[in-house]
Motif scaffolding. Structure first.
Motif, PDB file in Angstrom:
ATOM      1  N   MET A  26       0.845  -1.182   0.000  1.00  0.00           N
ATOM      2  CA  MET A  26       0.000   0.000   0.000  1.00  0.00           C
ATOM      3  C   MET A  26       0.888   1.242   0.000  1.00  0.00           C
ATOM      4  SD  MET A  26      -2.676   1.657   2.781  1.00  0.00           S
ATOM      5  CE  MET A  26      -3.710   0.265   2.996  1.00  0.00           C
ATOM      6  N   GLU A  27       0.477   2.237  -0.757  1.00  0.00           N
ATOM      7  CA  GLU A  27       1.206   3.499  -0.828  1.00  0.00           C
ATOM      8  C   GLU A  27       1.134   4.234   0.507  1.00  0.00           C
ATOM      9  OE1 GLU A  27       1.145   7.624  -3.447  1.00  0.00           O
ATOM     10  OE2 GLU A  27      -0.345   6.085  -3.816  1.00  0.00           O
ATOM     11  N   ASN A  28       2.197   4.964   0.839  1.00  0.00           N
ATOM     12  CA  ASN A  28       2.209   5.784   2.043  1.00  0.00           C
ATOM     13  C   ASN A  28       1.313   6.999   1.821  1.00  0.00           C
ATOM     14  OD1 ASN A  28       2.703   7.396   4.244  1.00  0.00           O
ATOM     15  ND2 ASN A  28       4.846   7.730   3.798  1.00  0.00           N
ATOM     16  N   LEU A  29       0.112   6.974   2.338  1.00  0.00           N
ATOM     17  CA  LEU A  29      -0.852   8.054   2.139  1.00  0.00           C
ATOM     18  C   LEU A  29      -0.371   9.375   2.735  1.00  0.00           C
ATOM     19  CD1 LEU A  29      -4.207   6.190   2.868  1.00  0.00           C
ATOM     20  CD2 LEU A  29      -3.078   6.554   0.676  1.00  0.00           C
ATOM     21  N   TYR A  30       0.447   9.287   3.788  1.00  0.00           N
ATOM     22  CA  TYR A  30       0.927  10.499   4.440  1.00  0.00           C
ATOM     23  C   TYR A  30       2.137  11.090   3.725  1.00  0.00           C
ATOM     24  CZ  TYR A  30      -2.540   9.846   7.989  1.00  0.00           C
ATOM     25  OH  TYR A  30      -3.733   9.729   8.621  1.00  0.00           O
ATOM     26  N   GLY A  31       2.612  10.423   2.691  1.00  0.00           N
ATOM     27  CA  GLY A  31       3.688  10.954   1.877  1.00  0.00           C
ATOM     28  C   GLY A  31       3.178  11.772   0.702  1.00  0.00           C
ATOM     29  N   ILE A  32       1.865  11.778   0.492  1.00  0.00           N
ATOM     30  CA  ILE A  32       1.261  12.521  -0.617  1.00  0.00           C
ATOM     31  C   ILE A  32       1.159  13.997  -0.239  1.00  0.00           C
ATOM     32  CG2 ILE A  32      -0.832  12.800  -1.998  1.00  0.00           C
ATOM     33  CD1 ILE A  32      -1.293   9.760  -1.551  1.00  0.00           C
ATOM     34  N   ASP A  33       1.651  14.861  -1.113  1.00  0.00           N
ATOM     35  CA  ASP A  33       1.651  16.305  -0.866  1.00  0.00           C
ATOM     36  C   ASP A  33       0.248  16.883  -1.077  1.00  0.00           C
ATOM     37  OD1 ASP A  33       2.281  18.978  -0.534  1.00  0.00           O
ATOM     38  OD2 ASP A  33       3.338  19.147  -2.448  1.00  0.00           O
ATOM     39  N   LEU A  34      -0.305  17.477  -0.033  1.00  0.00           N
ATOM     40  CA  LEU A  34      -1.632  18.103  -0.112  1.00  0.00           C
ATOM     41  C   LEU A  34      -1.545  19.627  -0.027  1.00  0.00           C
ATOM     42  CD1 LEU A  34      -3.705  15.704   2.184  1.00  0.00           C
ATOM     43  CD2 LEU A  34      -3.550  15.707  -0.311  1.00  0.00           C
ATOM     44  N   THR A  35      -0.363  20.170  -0.256  1.00  0.00           N
ATOM     45  CA  THR A  35      -0.152  21.611  -0.143  1.00  0.00           C
ATOM     46  C   THR A  35      -1.154  22.414  -0.961  1.00  0.00           C
ATOM     47  OG1 THR A  35       2.201  21.254   0.238  1.00  0.00           O
ATOM     48  CG2 THR A  35       1.523  23.472  -0.424  1.00  0.00           C
ATOM     49  N   ASN A  36      -1.408  21.996  -2.183  1.00  0.00           N
ATOM     50  CA  ASN A  36      -2.321  22.741  -3.056  1.00  0.00           C
ATOM     51  C   ASN A  36      -3.680  22.056  -3.197  1.00  0.00           C
ATOM     52  OD1 ASN A  36      -0.450  24.824  -3.705  1.00  0.00           O
ATOM     53  ND2 ASN A  36       0.620  23.365  -5.019  1.00  0.00           N
ATOM     54  N   ALA A  37      -4.039  21.260  -2.209  1.00  0.00           N
ATOM     55  CA  ALA A  37      -5.319  20.545  -2.261  1.00  0.00           C
ATOM     56  C   ALA A  37      -6.485  21.519  -2.234  1.00  0.00           C
ATOM     57  CB  ALA A  37      -5.430  19.566  -1.094  1.00  0.00           C
ATOM     58  N   ASN A  38      -7.563  21.128  -2.885  1.00  0.00           N
ATOM     59  CA  ASN A  38      -8.792  21.910  -2.918  1.00  0.00           C
ATOM     60  C   ASN A  38      -9.747  21.305  -1.887  1.00  0.00           C
ATOM     61  OD1 ASN A  38     -10.631  23.784  -3.702  1.00  0.00           O
ATOM     62  ND2 ASN A  38     -11.203  22.746  -5.602  1.00  0.00           N
ATOM     63  N   TRP A  39      -9.880  21.924  -0.718  1.00  0.00           N
ATOM     64  CA  TRP A  39     -10.685  21.403   0.375  1.00  0.00           C
ATOM     65  C   TRP A  39     -12.144  21.825   0.225  1.00  0.00           C
ATOM     66  CZ3 TRP A  39      -8.601  17.983   3.713  1.00  0.00           C
ATOM     67  CH2 TRP A  39      -7.225  17.876   3.720  1.00  0.00           C
ATOM     68  N   THR A  40     -13.065  20.930   0.604  1.00  0.00           N
ATOM     69  CA  THR A  40     -14.504  21.171   0.508  1.00  0.00           C
ATOM     70  C   THR A  40     -15.146  20.964   1.868  1.00  0.00           C
ATOM     71  OG1 THR A  40     -14.511  20.342  -1.748  1.00  0.00           O
ATOM     72  CG2 THR A  40     -16.622  20.400  -0.618  1.00  0.00           C
ATOM     73  N   LYS A  41     -16.042  21.897   2.250  1.00  0.00           N
ATOM     74  CA  LYS A  41     -16.850  21.752   3.470  1.00  0.00           C
ATOM     75  C   LYS A  41     -18.238  21.300   3.041  1.00  0.00           C
ATOM     76  CE  LYS A  41     -15.053  25.570   6.165  1.00  0.00           C
ATOM     77  NZ  LYS A  41     -15.408  26.793   6.866  1.00  0.00           N
ATOM     78  N   PRO A  42     -18.596  20.044   3.300  1.00  0.00           N
ATOM     79  CA  PRO A  42     -19.907  19.558   2.875  1.00  0.00           C
ATOM     80  C   PRO A  42     -21.036  19.891   3.841  1.00  0.00           C
ATOM     81  CG  PRO A  42     -18.659  17.760   3.807  1.00  0.00           C
ATOM     82  CD  PRO A  42     -17.756  18.972   3.817  1.00  0.00           C
ATOM     83  N   CYS A  43     -20.797  20.726   4.831  1.00  0.00           N
ATOM     84  CA  CYS A  43     -21.821  21.053   5.828  1.00  0.00           C
ATOM     85  C   CYS A  43     -22.896  21.962   5.256  1.00  0.00           C
ATOM     86  CB  CYS A  43     -21.200  21.757   7.017  1.00  0.00           C
ATOM     87  SG  CYS A  43     -19.908  20.818   7.802  1.00  0.00           S
ATOM     88  N   GLY A  44     -23.941  22.106   6.001  1.00  0.00           N
ATOM     89  CA  GLY A  44     -25.068  22.926   5.579  1.00  0.00           C
ATOM     90  C   GLY A  44     -24.917  24.395   5.876  1.00  0.00           C
ATOM     91  N   GLY A  45     -25.498  24.878   6.961  1.00  0.00           N
ATOM     92  CA  GLY A  45     -25.687  26.284   7.221  1.00  0.00           C
ATOM     93  C   GLY A  45     -24.480  27.171   7.366  1.00  0.00           C
ATOM     94  N   ASN A  46     -23.322  26.632   7.701  1.00  0.00           N
ATOM     95  CA  ASN A  46     -22.209  27.535   7.983  1.00  0.00           C
ATOM     96  C   ASN A  46     -21.066  27.402   6.971  1.00  0.00           C
ATOM     97  OD1 ASN A  46     -21.322  25.041   8.754  1.00  0.00           O
ATOM     98  ND2 ASN A  46     -20.734  25.606  10.808  1.00  0.00           N
ATOM     99  N   VAL A  47     -21.345  26.971   5.770  1.00  0.00           N
ATOM    100  CA  VAL A  47     -20.307  26.875   4.750  1.00  0.00           C
ATOM    101  C   VAL A  47     -19.746  28.263   4.473  1.00  0.00           C
ATOM    102  CG1 VAL A  47     -19.821  26.268   2.360  1.00  0.00           C
ATOM    103  CG2 VAL A  47     -21.318  24.819   3.721  1.00  0.00           C
ATOM    104  N   GLY A  48     -18.441  28.369   4.492  1.00  0.00           N
ATOM    105  CA  GLY A  48     -17.794  29.648   4.263  1.00  0.00           C
ATOM    106  C   GLY A  48     -17.713  30.516   5.510  1.00  0.00           C
ATOM    107  N   ASP A  49     -18.251  30.049   6.584  1.00  0.00           N
ATOM    108  CA  ASP A  49     -18.257  30.785   7.838  1.00  0.00           C
ATOM    109  C   ASP A  49     -17.066  30.319   8.678  1.00  0.00           C
ATOM    110  OD1 ASP A  49     -18.865  32.121  10.158  1.00  0.00           O
ATOM    111  OD2 ASP A  49     -20.752  31.091  10.519  1.00  0.00           O
ATOM    112  N   ASP A  50     -16.358  31.231   9.293  1.00  0.00           N
ATOM    113  CA  ASP A  50     -15.221  30.869  10.134  1.00  0.00           C
ATOM    114  C   ASP A  50     -15.622  30.730  11.600  1.00  0.00           C
ATOM    115  OD1 ASP A  50     -13.408  30.771   8.065  1.00  0.00           O
ATOM    116  OD2 ASP A  50     -12.991  32.915   8.174  1.00  0.00           O
ATOM    117  N   SER A  51     -16.900  30.567  11.861  1.00  0.00           N
ATOM    118  CA  SER A  51     -17.369  30.437  13.236  1.00  0.00           C
ATOM    119  C   SER A  51     -16.844  29.148  13.851  1.00  0.00           C
ATOM    120  CB  SER A  51     -18.896  30.434  13.275  1.00  0.00           C
ATOM    121  OG  SER A  51     -19.403  29.206  12.782  1.00  0.00           O
TER     122      SER A  51
END
Length: 67
Positions: A1-26
């Protein structure tokens, strides 16, 4: 199995799948997800500097099949 923690996520595009507070820094913001070749990473949106948990597609499939 590949070392998953060796994969560079520096430029990853993160998604918040939550409802009411998407984009909120609360304090009630939720988890963020990103896909990478062969898996998924999950992090807490309140503390994005902490290393995300990473799961292979096989691990994720097994987990979802068990719940």
């Amino acid at each position: 199995m590949e070392n998953l923690y060796g994969i560079d996520l520096t430029n990853a595009n993160w998604t918040k799948p939550c409802g009411g507070n998407v984009g909120d820094d609360s304090p009630e913001s939720c988890m963020e997800f990103t896909r990478f070749d062969g898996g998924i990473a999950i992090r807490d949106s309140k503390i994005p500097g902490v290393a995300p948990m990473r799961f292979s597609d096989a691990e994720l499939t097994a987990f979802l099949g068990a719940i």
